[in-house]
Design an enzyme around this catalytic site. Structure first.
Site, PDB file in Angstrom:
ATOM      1  N   HIS A 188      66.395  81.579  56.622  1.00  0.00           N
ATOM      2  CA  HIS A 188      65.466  82.077  55.600  1.00  0.00           C
ATOM      3  C   HIS A 188      64.280  81.119  55.503  1.00  0.00           C
ATOM      4  O   HIS A 188      64.466  79.905  55.328  1.00  0.00           O
ATOM      5  CB  HIS A 188      66.161  82.215  54.245  1.00  0.00           C
ATOM      6  N   ALA A 189      63.067  81.642  55.608  1.00  0.00           N
ATOM      7  CA  ALA A 189      61.866  80.797  55.665  1.00  0.00           C
ATOM      8  C   ALA A 189      61.749  79.916  54.427  1.00  0.00           C
ATOM      9  O   ALA A 189      62.034  80.357  53.306  1.00  0.00           O
ATOM     10  CB  ALA A 189      60.626  81.679  55.780  1.00  0.00           C
ATOM     11  N   HIS A 235      52.355  82.641  53.832  1.00  0.00           N
ATOM     12  CA  HIS A 235      53.071  82.411  52.568  1.00  0.00           C
ATOM     13  C   HIS A 235      53.604  80.977  52.528  1.00  0.00           C
ATOM     14  O   HIS A 235      53.366  80.227  51.581  1.00  0.00           O
ATOM     15  CB  HIS A 235      54.239  83.406  52.442  1.00  0.00           C
ATOM     16  N   GLU A 236      54.280  80.575  53.595  1.00  0.00           N
ATOM     17  CA  GLU A 236      54.877  79.226  53.629  1.00  0.00           C
ATOM     18  C   GLU A 236      53.794  78.155  53.699  1.00  0.00           C
ATOM     19  O   GLU A 236      53.900  77.106  53.057  1.00  0.00           O
ATOM     20  CB  GLU A 236      55.814  79.094  54.828  1.00  0.00           C
ATOM     21  N   HIS A 281      52.633  77.189  50.315  1.00  0.00           N
ATOM     22  CA  HIS A 281      53.467  76.176  49.660  1.00  0.00           C
ATOM     23  C   HIS A 281      53.059  74.780  50.134  1.00  0.00           C
ATOM     24  O   HIS A 281      52.885  73.859  49.323  1.00  0.00           O
ATOM     25  CB  HIS A 281      54.948  76.392  50.009  1.00  0.00           C
ATOM     26  N   GLU A 294      54.338  80.518  44.614  1.00  0.00           N
ATOM     27  CA  GLU A 294      54.613  81.635  45.535  1.00  0.00           C
ATOM     28  C   GLU A 294      53.358  82.427  45.862  1.00  0.00           C
ATOM     29  O   GLU A 294      53.299  83.151  46.852  1.00  0.00           O
ATOM     30  CB  GLU A 294      55.659  82.579  44.929  1.00  0.00           C
ATOM     31  N   HIS A 315      68.563  84.783  47.966  1.00  0.00           N
ATOM     32  CA  HIS A 315      68.255  84.012  46.761  1.00  0.00           C
ATOM     33  C   HIS A 315      69.404  83.983  45.767  1.00  0.00           C
ATOM     34  O   HIS A 315      69.532  83.030  44.988  1.00  0.00           O
ATOM     35  CB  HIS A 315      67.003  84.586  46.103  1.00  0.00           C
ATOM     36  N   TYR A 354      58.569  85.728  42.114  1.00  0.00           N
ATOM     37  CA  TYR A 354      57.873  86.598  43.058  1.00  0.00           C
ATOM     38  C   TYR A 354      57.231  87.778  42.338  1.00  0.00           C
ATOM     39  O   TYR A 354      56.163  88.239  42.738  1.00  0.00           O
ATOM     40  CB  TYR A 354      58.852  87.100  44.136  1.00  0.00           C
TER      41      TYR A 354
HETATM   42  C1  LIG Z   1      59.333  83.676  52.183  1.00  0.00           C
HETATM   43  C2  LIG Z   1      60.097  83.336  51.203  1.00  0.00           C
HETATM   44  C3  LIG Z   1      60.431  81.887  50.988  1.00  0.00           C
HETATM   45 SE1  LIG Z   1      59.803  81.203  49.293  1.00  0.00          SE
HETATM   46  C4  LIG Z   1      60.754  84.348  50.304  1.00  0.00           C
HETATM   47  O1  LIG Z   1      61.926  84.157  49.994  1.00  0.00           O
HETATM   48  N1  LIG Z   1      60.105  85.429  49.832  1.00  0.00           N
HETATM   49  C5  LIG Z   1      58.665  85.730  50.044  1.00  0.00           C
HETATM   50  C6  LIG Z   1      58.415  87.011  49.304  1.00  0.00           C
HETATM   51  C7  LIG Z   1      59.700  87.487  48.697  1.00  0.00           C
HETATM   52  C8  LIG Z   1      60.795  86.469  49.058  1.00  0.00           C
HETATM   53  C9  LIG Z   1      61.871  87.141  49.923  1.00  0.00           C
HETATM   54  O2  LIG Z   1      61.815  86.981  51.135  1.00  0.00           O
HETATM   55  O3  LIG Z   1      62.728  87.819  49.328  1.00  0.00           O
HETATM   56 ZN   LIG Z   2      57.669  81.149  48.822  1.00  0.00          ZN
END
Ligand SMILES: C=C(C[SeH])C(=O)N1CCC[C@H]1C(=O)O
Ligand SMILES: [Zn+2]
Length: 540
Positions: A321-322, A351-352, A355, A379, A487, A497
């Site tokens: 997961h990024a 997105h990353e 951060h 975010e 998450h 988010y």
């Molecule tokens: C890219 C990330 C790391 Se902060 C992320 O979890 N995001 C980015 C947008 C929504 C959420 C997801 O993937 O559920």
């Molecule tokens: Zn993020």
């Protein structure tokens, strides 16, 4: 008892800040090593560093609370003490802290190692979420294959952590109470420092819901045309497995068979990225170049040396997961992302990088201030740049979209624009109910309104009420579908988010104004802040 003066508090706090940077650095390195290579050795090292960090914070906290910080004159000193006086999970006993750290690590390990068997070939059982399953959900238009993937992923991820999650909830609430919060929902909401935060989010959803309902209706109709009336009903919830994403949280992957103007150019630049030999490294260099064009910071050399920008091929287990990492030494910043060369991952790269840019911009601050104004801000930064990058104008400027021959034809231009706005809606509007319900469910769980025997039923009640989706097969309390999402098992709040997907458009509009892109009623959806140092100055 001795009354500590404000001058003594300054000395105390400066010393505390120097020490916490060392513990934070050691802790981050141990966490990075575990997430990048899930082994027992790396888990033990992570638990040890986590325990040491928690012990340091707890011991310092005993000292810190002796200072009458509520009565200090200096607002910055007062805020440093106020923020540092919330210990978080470090308030737990050493045993409870270690148990909680172990539980979360185990859930992340289960999620990261989970594999399913292919629908096409039942002997091929090495499909990971990233990249294989994610890719299948993007390209497959076989609703039975999609249902198989949807069910099997949940059976191998969420269902496996049902018992562990109950203990996680108990320990998180125990920690919250030790911090004088009623429960962990209250502790998490404290991040927004806003009394009526939940009401504000609820009001935003009421405002945005009509637009979501229109998008939902349009998408349901085209899914029905594609998959037939046996699979997709004309009214009511959309089957969750048909939306191109494991959690139906963004629908951009199914745009190709439902564009408003199918004969117009679509803005999916993935084929061109591949044709032009894009690599994960080039995707991040492209993002860095956008930040630099705004007169913001370039990445330090160590970023390129130490980041993991594509999944290693040595067969290791890792958290794909990024994520973006700040190692608390005002130097070492990294990204870990199992990047695939496609437009979605180009957006995630931005997105990353947002951060990381935030890390670089506040690196001179004391440790306690090295965080977003609130988590939604953190975010939003990267996504703001991605909004500019995603415009047809910018994609043409960087050669990822051909000059549309129909440029001259006003109607064709208008239709191509509708297609573009529709694809943005599939990722940005579709996302809102999912983001809201993720923490609506957890707030109810932490507050005890939802008990373990109702975990799954409550999740699906929310999913039908907010996302307007339903499972492709009946679900029971044997299942634990919400925990099929990273998450939930990784202890990462999610309302951030929802906040981000609202404020990123407000930031975008403000930056576009600063960049002079909205003069003479120029439309917001054609704004590209690229190379605007005025916008960069505002963002920085
Ligand atoms: C890219 C990330 C790391 Se902060 C992320 O979890 N995001 C980015 C947008 C929504 C959420 C997801 O993937 O559920
Ligand atoms: Zn993020």
């Amino acid at each position: 008892p001795k009354v500590y003066s404000e001058e003594e508090a300054v000395t105390f706090y400066n010393n505390f800040n120097e020490q916490i940077k060392v513990y934070c650095n050691r802790n981050s390195l141990a966490r990075w090593n575990y997430d990048s290579n899930i082994t027992d050795f790396n888990l033990q090292r992570k638990l040890e560093e986590g325990a040491a960090f928690a012990k340091f914070k707890k011991d310092s906290w005993q000292e810190l609370i002796k200072y009458p910080w509520k009565y200090f004159n200096d607002p910055e000193l007062k805020r440093k003490f106020k923020l540092s006086s919330v210990l978080g999970t470090a308030a737990l006993s050493e045993d409870d802290f270690k148990r909680l750290d172990t539980i979360i690590s185990d859930m992340k390990s289960t999620y990261s190692k989970a594999k399913i068997c292919s629908f096409q070939d039942s002997t091929k059982c090495d499909l990971n979420l990233e990249p294989e399953i994610t890719e299948l959900l993007k390209v497959s238009r076989n609703h039975e294959e999609l249902r198989h993937i949807w069910i099997e992923w949940r059976r191998n991820s969420g269902e496996k952590v049902k018992e562990t999650y109950k203990e996680y909830v108990t320990l998180k609430n125990k920690a919250a109470k030790l911090n004088d919060y009623a429960d962990n929902a209250a502790l998490w909401l404290g991040n927004y420092e806003t009394e009526d935060f939940r009401d504000q989010i609820s009001a935003l959803w009421v405002q945005l819901k009509p637009l979501y309902q229109q998008l939902h209706a349009y998408v349901r109709r085209h899914l029905r045309l594609k998959y037939g009336e046996e699979v997709v009903k004309a009214k009511g919830p959309i089957p969750a497995h048909l939306l191109g994403n494991m959690w139906a949280q963004t629908w951009g992957n199914i745009v190709d068979f439902m564009l408003p103007y199918p004969e117009r150019q679509s803005t999916d630049v993935t084929p061109n990225m591949i044709k032009q030999g894009y690599t994960p490294l080039k995707m991040f260099k492209l993002s860095e170049e956008f930040f630099v064009s705004l007169n913001l910071s370039a990445m330090p050399e160590s970023f390129w040396e130490k980041s993991i920008l594509e999944k290693p091929t040595d067969g290791r287990d890792m958290v794909c997961h990024a994520s973006a990492w700040d190692f608390c030494d005002s130097m070492d910043v990294r990204i870990k992302q199992c990047t695939v060369v496609n437009q979605k991952d180009l957006n995630t790269a931005h997105h990353e990088m947002g951060h990381v840019q935030y890390f670089l911009q506040y690196k001179h601050q004391p440790n306690i201030f090295q965080r977003g104004a609130n988590s939604g801000f953190h975010e939003a930064v990267g996504d703001v740049l991605a909004l500019s990058v995603s415009t047809p104008k910018h994609l043409r400027a960087i050669g990822l979209l051909e000059e549309s021959a129909s440029e001259a034809d006003k109607d064709a231009e208008r239709e191509a624009t509708i297609n573009y706005l529709f694809s943005i809606a599939l990722n940005k509007i579709a996302f809102l109910p999912f983001a809201y319900q993720m923490d609506l469910w957890r707030w109810d769980v932490f507050e005890g309104k939802t008990t373990p025997e109702n975990y799954n039923c409550h999740w699906w009640r929310l999913a039908e009420q907010f996302q307007g989706i339903e499972p492709p097969v009946d679900r029971s309390e044997e299942d634990f579908d919400v925990a099929s999402k990273y998450h939930i098992i990784a202890d990462v709040p999610y309302i951030r988010y929802f906040v981000s997907f609202v404020i990123q458009f407000q930031f975008h509009k403000g930056l576009c104004q600063a960049a002079g892109q909205l003069e003479n009623n120029a439309p917001l959806h054609e704004c590209d802040i690229y190379k605007s140092t005025k916008a960069g100055n505002l963002l920085g």
